[in-house]
Design a protein around this motif. Structure first.
Motif, PDB file in Angstrom:
ATOM      1  N   ILE A   1       0.883  -1.172   0.000  1.00  0.00           N
ATOM      2  CA  ILE A   1       0.000   0.000   0.000  1.00  0.00           C
ATOM      3  C   ILE A   1       0.921   1.222   0.000  1.00  0.00           C
ATOM      4  N   ALA A   2       0.784   2.057  -1.026  1.00  0.00           N
ATOM      5  CA  ALA A   2       1.795   3.114  -1.249  1.00  0.00           C
ATOM      6  C   ALA A   2       1.305   4.504  -0.848  1.00  0.00           C
ATOM      7  N   VAL A   3       0.614   4.593   0.279  1.00  0.00           N
ATOM      8  CA  VAL A   3       0.244   5.923   0.789  1.00  0.00           C
ATOM      9  C   VAL A   3       1.522   6.612   1.270  1.00  0.00           C
ATOM     10  N   PRO A   4       1.516   7.958   1.390  1.00  0.00           N
ATOM     11  CA  PRO A   4       2.742   8.651   1.830  1.00  0.00           C
ATOM     12  C   PRO A   4       3.190   8.219   3.223  1.00  0.00           C
ATOM     13  N   GLU A   5       4.510   8.190   3.422  1.00  0.00           N
ATOM     14  CA  GLU A   5       5.059   7.888   4.742  1.00  0.00           C
ATOM     15  C   GLU A   5       4.948   9.103   5.655  1.00  0.00           C
ATOM     16  N   VAL A   6       4.780   8.849   6.928  1.00  0.00           N
ATOM     17  CA  VAL A   6       4.880   9.894   7.943  1.00  0.00           C
ATOM     18  C   VAL A   6       5.970   9.461   8.914  1.00  0.00           C
ATOM     19  N   LEU A   7       7.017  10.263   9.057  1.00  0.00           N
ATOM     20  CA  LEU A   7       8.150   9.923   9.927  1.00  0.00           C
ATOM     21  C   LEU A   7       8.673   8.525   9.621  1.00  0.00           C
ATOM     22  N   GLY A   8       8.815   8.245   8.331  1.00  0.00           N
ATOM     23  CA  GLY A   8       9.467   7.013   7.915  1.00  0.00           C
ATOM     24  C   GLY A   8       8.615   5.760   7.941  1.00  0.00           C
TER      25      GLY A   8
ATOM     26  N   GLY B   1      -2.550   9.585  16.792  1.00  0.00           N
ATOM     27  CA  GLY B   1      -3.180  10.223  15.632  1.00  0.00           C
ATOM     28  C   GLY B   1      -2.170  10.532  14.537  1.00  0.00           C
ATOM     29  N   LEU B   2      -1.186   9.642  14.376  1.00  0.00           N
ATOM     30  CA  LEU B   2      -0.146   9.824  13.364  1.00  0.00           C
ATOM     31  C   LEU B   2      -0.344   8.834  12.225  1.00  0.00           C
ATOM     32  N   GLY B   3       0.139   9.207  11.043  1.00  0.00           N
ATOM     33  CA  GLY B   3       0.117   8.286   9.917  1.00  0.00           C
ATOM     34  C   GLY B   3      -1.195   8.366   9.158  1.00  0.00           C
ATOM     35  N   PRO B   4      -1.361   7.462   8.167  1.00  0.00           N
ATOM     36  CA  PRO B   4      -2.542   7.544   7.302  1.00  0.00           C
ATOM     37  C   PRO B   4      -3.848   7.431   8.091  1.00  0.00           C
ATOM     38  N   ASP B   5      -4.838   8.182   7.674  1.00  0.00           N
ATOM     39  CA  ASP B   5      -6.145   8.114   8.339  1.00  0.00           C
ATOM     40  C   ASP B   5      -6.701   6.696   8.250  1.00  0.00           C
TER      41      ASP B   5
ATOM     42  N   GLY C   1      -0.889  30.206  29.745  1.00  0.00           N
ATOM     43  CA  GLY C   1      -0.664  31.079  28.592  1.00  0.00           C
ATOM     44  C   GLY C   1      -0.657  30.284  27.306  1.00  0.00           C
ATOM     45  N   ARG C   2      -0.031  30.868  26.288  1.00  0.00           N
ATOM     46  CA  ARG C   2       0.060  30.164  25.001  1.00  0.00           C
ATOM     47  C   ARG C   2       1.282  30.661  24.249  1.00  0.00           C
ATOM     48  N   THR C   3       1.718  29.806  23.318  1.00  0.00           N
ATOM     49  CA  THR C   3       2.817  30.202  22.448  1.00  0.00           C
ATOM     50  C   THR C   3       2.409  29.938  21.005  1.00  0.00           C
ATOM     51  N   GLU C   4       2.897  30.810  20.112  1.00  0.00           N
ATOM     52  CA  GLU C   4       2.599  30.623  18.690  1.00  0.00           C
ATOM     53  C   GLU C   4       3.627  29.706  18.040  1.00  0.00           C
ATOM     54  N   ALA C   5       4.661  29.343  18.776  1.00  0.00           N
ATOM     55  CA  ALA C   5       5.739  28.545  18.181  1.00  0.00           C
ATOM     56  C   ALA C   5       5.205  27.205  17.675  1.00  0.00           C
ATOM     57  N   VAL C   6       5.737  26.770  16.533  1.00  0.00           N
ATOM     58  CA  VAL C   6       5.386  25.442  16.014  1.00  0.00           C
ATOM     59  C   VAL C   6       6.237  24.423  16.776  1.00  0.00           C
ATOM     60  N   LEU C   7       5.592  23.582  17.564  1.00  0.00           N
ATOM     61  CA  LEU C   7       6.323  22.639  18.420  1.00  0.00           C
ATOM     62  C   LEU C   7       6.396  21.255  17.806  1.00  0.00           C
ATOM     63  N   TRP C   8       5.568  21.006  16.801  1.00  0.00           N
ATOM     64  CA  TRP C   8       5.523  19.679  16.189  1.00  0.00           C
ATOM     65  C   TRP C   8       5.279  19.843  14.707  1.00  0.00           C
ATOM     66  N   ASP C   9       6.173  19.287  13.892  1.00  0.00           N
ATOM     67  CA  ASP C   9       6.031  19.368  12.441  1.00  0.00           C
ATOM     68  C   ASP C   9       6.491  18.034  11.855  1.00  0.00           C
ATOM     69  N   GLU C  10       5.528  17.250  11.361  1.00  0.00           N
ATOM     70  CA  GLU C  10       5.844  15.903  10.869  1.00  0.00           C
ATOM     71  C   GLU C  10       6.836  15.923   9.714  1.00  0.00           C
ATOM     72  N   GLY C  11       6.917  17.067   9.026  1.00  0.00           N
ATOM     73  CA  GLY C  11       7.808  17.147   7.881  1.00  0.00           C
ATOM     74  C   GLY C  11       9.219  17.587   8.256  1.00  0.00           C
ATOM     75  N   ALA C  12       9.426  17.974   9.508  1.00  0.00           N
ATOM     76  CA  ALA C  12      10.735  18.496   9.917  1.00  0.00           C
ATOM     77  C   ALA C  12      11.585  17.375  10.513  1.00  0.00           C
ATOM     78  N   ASP C  13      12.894  17.595  10.572  1.00  0.00           N
ATOM     79  CA  ASP C  13      13.806  16.638  11.202  1.00  0.00           C
ATOM     80  C   ASP C  13      14.683  17.377  12.203  1.00  0.00           C
TER      81      ASP C  13
END
Lengths: 287, 228
Positions: free
Chosen positions: A121-128, A137-141, B192-204
């Motif tokens: 199944i070739a859905v996009p990877e999330v964190l490898g 709540g990570l990965g494909p729905d 309080g709150r912060t606007e900082a992005v703390l989690w980004d699945e596309g980042a390393d």
């Protein structure tokens, strides 16, 4: 890219591979197929690498149409597998012609079907990984009716006629699981530790990918008080304040605050994924 | 440092330390010298989980590596300072602090200050003045538990957790502060709150705050370098 079109996902249908190890320090668990051996087998049967993404179908009621000729293999739970209404064998590679419907009827043995698809199944990877982590709540729905799941390119390996490992249907009666000591075994009384092995436990209906609760006697603590949360490994059996054990599953929290009395040995772990509500469970010491 | 090595199956050891500070020091030492075959290194409040691929790194070898790290502290590279457990070179601990802009307008700020017997302004001032460190990540992906020697307060979690806490909410629980990387349920007290992005699945790495990192808060609206 060809695809599998989902007509009905059944109770729950998730894309799973062998997960995303190595990220627990960032709060991300491994996740992955609950029955890892079954996914690896399904993949070998269709010529995939063992870690290709497949589908984990809870109990059945799943129907999907192949857009082009496809090879699939169904492992894990046992129940009627039909291709255009004709029953197919379990745990072998099965040809699903273009336009034909694959149906998994309710499982008769075990709980989770694993479906390997040649090409993966070739859905996009999330964190490898392509695994759905239901808790984070990570990965494909979760797979829904109407979804079109892309199938990856044909692997080089041929479809396997036979696998070197015989596939057995999950057992229906009492299941025996092997345990190794957990890090907090000494938080429990000698009587509780003996009771763990002397009791026939019942699988609770409160069972999902996060954990499988067991019903039985209360396991008494020797050490009172709260445990500071600590990281757990797959198969960790934590005991709640009320004394009930839960075997933590692939989507468990990365850290837990209940003491871990024992750990299900890796060789027994896949069997936990196939326990049906009410099914008896016994434990023995791993050799 | 005295630690206990607790069994955690054929592929892991749970190392129990005497305090959070010892966990930070041990984790830093281990993270600075990861052997081949190490799969996970997970710090928590009193423990560090060492998970391995035992075919590559036998458990006994991993245990020796842990004992060595306890004796010698962080591995040294390129003639960096020796001896101080908190000043190894190259690690996240020696990097400049991550600065997070924060607005102190959380729903529980006044109640929490009252609980501590101080004014809200003092709570905010102490929070801004403290230098924090990421002790560990738990509860949700990227949710960092921050600790500080400059922070004397401990507050209980809410009796009834909220079913929905917005992403970026800055909060207190026990002796920790933390910020919700994504919307989720939660029982921490919102200050309080912060606007900082703390989690980004596309980042390393996907998490902005990683174990061992230093963190400071800055009142949103104050310009960089202008002091507070």
């Amino acid at each position: 890219m060809t695809a599998l079109r989902i007509v009905a996902p059944g109770a729950s249908c998730l894309v799973e591979d062998l997960g995303r190890p190595g990220l627990a320090r960032l709060g991300v668990g491994r996740s992955g197929a609950a029955d890892r051996g079954a996914l690896a087998l399904a993949n070998r049967l269709v010529g995939n690498a063992e870690g290709a993404a497949g589908l984990e179908v809870l109990l059945g009621g799943f129907r999907a149409v192949a857009e082009a000729d496809a090879w699939i293999a169904v492992t894990g739970a046992r129940g009627p597998v039909l291709v255009d209404g004709v029953e197919a064998s379990p745990a072998v590679a099965v040809r699903v012609p273009a336009g034909a419907e694959l149906e998994l009827r309710p499982a008769e043995h075990g709980l989770r079907y694993l479906v390997g698809v040649r090409g993966g199944i070739a859905v996009p990877e999330v964190l490898g990984s392509r695994s759905r982590d239901t808790l984070a709540g990570l990965g494909p729905d979760p797979v829904a009716a109407g979804d079109r799941l892309p199938i990856g390119p044909e692997p080089e390996a041929p479809v396997a006629l036979l696998d070197r490992e015989a596939a057995f249907a999950p057992v229906d009666g009492p299941v025996v699981l092997e345990l190794v000591p957990g890090p907090r075994a000494d938080w429990f009384t000698d009587a509780a530790r003996a009771l763990l092995f002397d009791t026939e436990w019942r699988t609770s209906a409160a069972a999902d990918r996060v954990g499988t609760r067991l019903e039985g006697p209360v396991l008494d603590r020797l050490v009172a008080g709260e445990l500071a949360s600590e990281a757990t490994v797959p198969g960790s059996m934590q005991v709640s304040t009320s004394g009930q054990p839960t075997i933590l599953g692939p989507d468990r929290p990365v850290t837990g605050g209940y003491p871990v009395i024992a750990i299900v040995a890796p060789a027994s772990l896949d069997r936990v994924a196939q326990l049906r509500p009410g099914q008896p469970v016994r434990f023995r010491h791993a050799r | 440092m005295s630690v206990r090595l607790l069994p955690s199956g054929p592929d892991a050891i749970l190392v129990e330390c005497g305090s959070q500070a010892e966990v930070l020091a041990l984790h830093e030492a281990l993270a600075s010298d990861p052997p081949e075959g190490l799969v996970e290194l997970v710090p928590a409040a009193r423990t560090v989980l060492v998970a391995v691929d035992h075919r590559v790194l036998p458990l006994e070898t991993a245990a020796s590596w842990v004992r060595r790290a306890m004796q010698h502290g962080p591995a040294q590279h390129g003639g960096a300072d020796v001896g101080s457990g908190s000043a190894s070179s190259g690690g996240v601990a020696s990097a400049p602090p991550v600065v997070l802009d924060a607005s102190y307008d959380g729903e529980d700020l006044d109640d929490t200050a009252r609980l501590l017997g101080i004014g809200a302004a003092e709570l905010v001032a102490r929070h801004l003045a403290a230098e924090w460190r990421v002790a560990f990540i738990g509860f949700a992906p990227g949710f960092a538990y921050l600790v500080s020697d400059d922070w004397p307060y401990r507050v209980p979690r809410l009796d009834a957790p909220r079913t929905r806490v917005p992403a970026g909410s800055l909060a207190l629980a026990d002796g920790y502060t933390g910020a919700y990387p994504r919307e989720s349920p939660g029982g921490w007290r919102l200050i309080g709150r912060t606007e900082a992005v703390l989690w980004d699945e596309g980042a390393d790495p996907p998490a902005r705050l990683v174990p061992g990192a230093r963190v400071r808060f800055r009142e949103a609206g104050s310009s960089p370098g202008a002091g507070s």
